[in-house]
Every structure is written in structure tokens, then in C-alpha cells.
Scaffold this active site. Sequence first.
Site, PDB file in Angstrom:
ATOM      1  N   HIS A 264      -8.885  -4.281  -0.098  1.00 16.66           N
ATOM      2  CA  HIS A 264      -8.125  -3.453  -1.023  1.00 16.66           C
ATOM      3  C   HIS A 264      -7.493  -2.254  -0.296  1.00 16.66           C
ATOM      4  O   HIS A 264      -6.278  -2.042  -0.357  1.00 16.66           O
ATOM      5  CB  HIS A 264      -9.048  -2.976  -2.148  1.00 16.66           C
ATOM      6  CG  HIS A 264      -8.367  -2.160  -3.198  1.00 16.66           C
ATOM      7  ND1 HIS A 264      -7.955  -2.700  -4.397  1.00 16.66           N
ATOM      8  CD2 HIS A 264      -8.006  -0.850  -3.236  1.00 16.66           C
ATOM      9  CE1 HIS A 264      -7.365  -1.749  -5.120  1.00 16.66           C
ATOM     10  NE2 HIS A 264      -7.397  -0.619  -4.445  1.00 16.66           N
ATOM     11  N   GLU A 265      -8.315  -1.506   0.404  1.00 24.71           N
ATOM     12  CA  GLU A 265      -7.800  -0.304   1.070  1.00 24.71           C
ATOM     13  C   GLU A 265      -6.829  -0.669   2.186  1.00 24.71           C
ATOM     14  O   GLU A 265      -5.894   0.082   2.478  1.00 24.71           O
ATOM     15  CB  GLU A 265      -8.958   0.561   1.593  1.00 24.71           C
ATOM     16  CG  GLU A 265      -9.920   1.079   0.510  1.00 24.71           C
ATOM     17  CD  GLU A 265      -9.257   1.758  -0.678  1.00 24.71           C
ATOM     18  OE1 GLU A 265      -8.174   2.361  -0.504  1.00 24.71           O
ATOM     19  OE2 GLU A 265      -9.816   1.681  -1.797  1.00 24.71           O
ATOM     20  N   HIS A 268      -3.395  -0.923   0.795  1.00 23.58           N
ATOM     21  CA  HIS A 268      -2.789   0.413   0.694  1.00 23.58           C
ATOM     22  C   HIS A 268      -2.323   0.886   2.077  1.00 23.58           C
ATOM     23  O   HIS A 268      -1.228   1.420   2.234  1.00 23.58           O
ATOM     24  CB  HIS A 268      -3.810   1.429   0.167  1.00 23.58           C
ATOM     25  CG  HIS A 268      -4.092   1.334  -1.306  1.00 23.58           C
ATOM     26  ND1 HIS A 268      -3.104   1.426  -2.258  1.00 23.58           N
ATOM     27  CD2 HIS A 268      -5.253   1.180  -2.005  1.00 23.58           C
ATOM     28  CE1 HIS A 268      -3.651   1.338  -3.482  1.00 23.58           C
ATOM     29  NE2 HIS A 268      -4.948   1.179  -3.345  1.00 23.58           N
ATOM     30  N   GLU A 294      -0.745   0.079  -5.922  1.00 21.97           N
ATOM     31  CA  GLU A 294      -1.839  -0.782  -6.364  1.00 21.97           C
ATOM     32  C   GLU A 294      -1.437  -2.261  -6.266  1.00 21.97           C
ATOM     33  O   GLU A 294      -2.285  -3.123  -6.052  1.00 21.97           O
ATOM     34  CB  GLU A 294      -2.246  -0.400  -7.796  1.00 21.97           C
ATOM     35  CG  GLU A 294      -3.637  -0.810  -8.201  1.00 21.97           C
ATOM     36  CD  GLU A 294      -4.775  -0.165  -7.401  1.00 21.97           C
ATOM     37  OE1 GLU A 294      -4.542   0.771  -6.608  1.00 21.97           O
ATOM     38  OE2 GLU A 294      -5.912  -0.622  -7.576  1.00 21.97           O
TER      39      GLU A 294
END
Length: 499
Positions: A264-265, A268, A294
Site C-alpha cells: 500500500h505505502e 503512494h 489512494e
Amino acid sequence: MGEKYQALRQRLETVHNLNMAGGVLNWDRETAMPPKGDGARARQLATLARLSHEIFTSQETARLIEDARSEINGAAYESNEASLIRVAQRDYDQLTRLPTEFVAELTRITALAHNVWAEARATSNFVTFQPMLEQIMDLMVEGASCLGYKEHPYDALLNQYDEGMTTSLVRTIFEAHRPALVDLIAAVRAAPQVDDSFLHQDFDIEKQRQFGLKMTEAFGYDYQRGIQEVSVHPFCTHFSSNDVRITTRFDPKFIGSALFGFFHETGHAMYEQGIAQDLDDNILAGGTSLSVHESQSRMWENIVGRSKEYWSWALPQLQEYFPQLKGIGLDEFHRAINTVRNSFIRVEADEATYNLHIILRFEIEQELVAGKLAPKDVRDAWNSRFEQFFGMTPPNDAQGVLQDVHWSAGLVGYFPTYALGNLLSVQYYNQALKAHPNIPNEFAQGKFDTLLGWLNTNIHQYGRKYTTEELTQRVTGETIQSNAYMTYLKDKYTEVYGL
Ligand code: ZN
């Protein structure tokens, strides 16, 4: 470029540098600072924030924007020059519309509210938080009227996190997929549950970290321009596209937490690393909006990171790191990481139930802001909606209305960006797939550069030049919508649960 534009650029660069320096202090606070450093750190951060705010909101900045605009008159909309002026004007309008006394009062109330909320959650007692919620909602209504809106006061709040987003658009998008989500979840509940117990056993933390680094490096996160650390709440931060950092939280008894947090990170982080170098030193450096940000994290976490193709390549490697998983087949593993479980807690929600958690919050927030729901009735509104959406009622306030930190921090209008990001992740991915149908087969060979290259070219490089709506129109030829996401979910869960 002319003198006046250069003067504006320099002033904005000063503001940008102060903000990035504040980011470094924040990073240090979350990852390294001893607990007693907090008082001094809060003062240092406040000084930087005050300087940045003073310089940016001064009359001088307004004059420089005006002068630069007439100087570059005629520059193309997508040029760096026109974009910088446009975004500077937008930020300036937002920041100068809120009176200083209002900002100070909001800061004071939310600082108090944090501890009151934490205590109320710990004792699971909504009533003790209610007076704070009343004050915060009054301030939100006041803030909305300062910021201005056309139709609904909630528009002004949404606009802070996603430029141009409106209540009616979000409502249309949410109502279009809520019934289908409720049906899908009911169908999954009726099917036999998947066994994912092998994900819950002892997993050495250092090995989890090594595996996470290896996988995210394969995705394309450049660790020459990035770093990974440990923190209580995982996050991503950047000081330039050449210095983009992520954090991870490890659970020694569950492999999923750190693994999917890493992915997830990294989504980003790769967004920030992909922003064009010539935007790097100024206020266009950064993602378009929370929603588009997101979309990137969810794409790498879910569409790539929970796909069978990817795990056909990654599972044998995971089994080398963790021999206790040897003997688990690809189908079995794929089902386990895609389990759907009705949970009371949003941050633990799977892909199928996640957006329902958001829709619930969106409905309550806009009723609160419109004065249709009183803060004292929020708990009842929450519980009855939860029953309606999920077929169960939270057993207490901690697992219900008090679970999120957002309201105590004055972050009203923020939640929808999480759900919009989910929808956009599939819309964008489908476009990448149209251009390069072989992308999933490449995952099976541990190759991710076609997808990342497509994202760099079509999304990342532009930084803050376009709004969510503009970018989505450019990339997909349509507005944000839920059809693609629902098709993606149905296909996935039909396979996982044999619906
Ligand atoms: Zn995120």
C-alpha cells in the site's frame, strides 16, 4: 520565463521548502524521536507552519500571482507556468478564506478533542465525546460557510481534500453501487468460509521486512530515492521525488498486516517518485488529491498484490522465507488473502466491505453538516445504519461510532476519498490493461515495469497540475464511476467463493 513569474516561483519555493522541512521533523517524530521530545517538536513544527502560512497568505503573494498571470497570459493550460499559477491561486483562496481566529479555535478544540476521544474510546462511552463532537461540528459548519459552496455545505469540506468534488457527485457514485455491494456481501456470507488460518502463525519480523523490501523493489520502488522504517501507524511521506519514505507496522503473529501495508505505502511512494523532476522544487510536487493518491496505493496493494498472477511468481519465494507455508497451494493462498469478513472496524475491512464502511460515514457526515442529524443522535444513527448495511449491530461504541480518529481531528469530508480511490484504482488499471493486455502475465514473471511506466506517463508525472476530475477524464475518457469496481469485485469473489 519573465521576471514576474520567476519572482512568484521563488516565493512559492520558499513556502514549499518550509513545508518540506516540517515534513522532515514530522518523519523524525514518528520514527525516531524519544517521547519526551514532543513538546519542543510541537513548537518547532508550529514555527515552520506559521512562517509558511504568513508568507503564503500575504498580500505580496496575491500581487505576485496577479502580476505573473498577466505576464504569462496565453500560456497553455497544461504548461508548468499556467499550472503553477492556477494551483497557487486555488491554495491562496482556500487558505485566506478561513479567518485566523477560526483556525486558532479549531486548532485549540481539536487538540483537546483528541484526548477526550481517546479516553471515550478506551471506555467505550460515546456520551463523554458528544460535547466535543458538538463543538467540532459547529466549527465545521462555520468553516464551510467561510470557504463557500454552491449547493451543500459539505461541498466546501470535501473540496479541501479533493478539489472540485461535490456532495451530489459523491452521493450519485455511492448510491449507484451500495445495493450491489450489500448483495455481494450477502452472497459471500451464504457461501462456505475460506480457511486463512495459516496466515495467522509465527512470522519472524526481520524476515517479513526482508521479503517486503524485496517485493516492493521488484514493483519499482527505488530505494536509492527512498527508505523504509517502522512506525505505529504506517504512512508515506516525501521531501522531494528523490526522497520518498514509507513506514511499516509488523505483527509477529500475522503475515498480512506488514505485507499488504508495504504494498500500500509503496503505491503512494511510487506516485511521488514518478512526479516530473521539473516540478520537484515547488508546490506542484505532490499527488493530485487524496483520492488519486489512494487509487495508486490500492492498485498495488489489491489489484497487483492480491492477484493470482503475482502470487504465482511470489509464493515460492515467500515459502523460502517462511518454510511453514510450504505445502500451501497457489489457489489456497489466493483465497486466504482475499477472504471477506464482516467486521465492525473500517481499517480491518476487506475490499468487498470497505466502501460500505465509507458510505455509512459519508451519509452521517453530510446529515450532521446539513443540520439534519444532531451530534447526540449520531450513535443511534450509526448503529441502525450498520445493522442495515452489514446485518449486525456494533456491540459497543469503541467498535462503532468511536473507532476513527478523524472527527476529533476536524477531518470531516475526508472519508469519501478512501472509497473514491478504490473506484479509481480499477478505472485506471483497466486503461493500462487496454494499452498493454499482457500486464497480468508479466506479474507472473515478476515484471512490473510496463504497469509502472504507464502510471508514470499517464498519472504520476503531472503532480498537482490537474484535479481528480480532469485527470480521470484525460486517462479514462469518463468521470469517476463504480461499474468497473463492481465488475472487478464480482469476478474476484465469484472465483474465491465459487458464487
Ligand atoms: Zn493510503
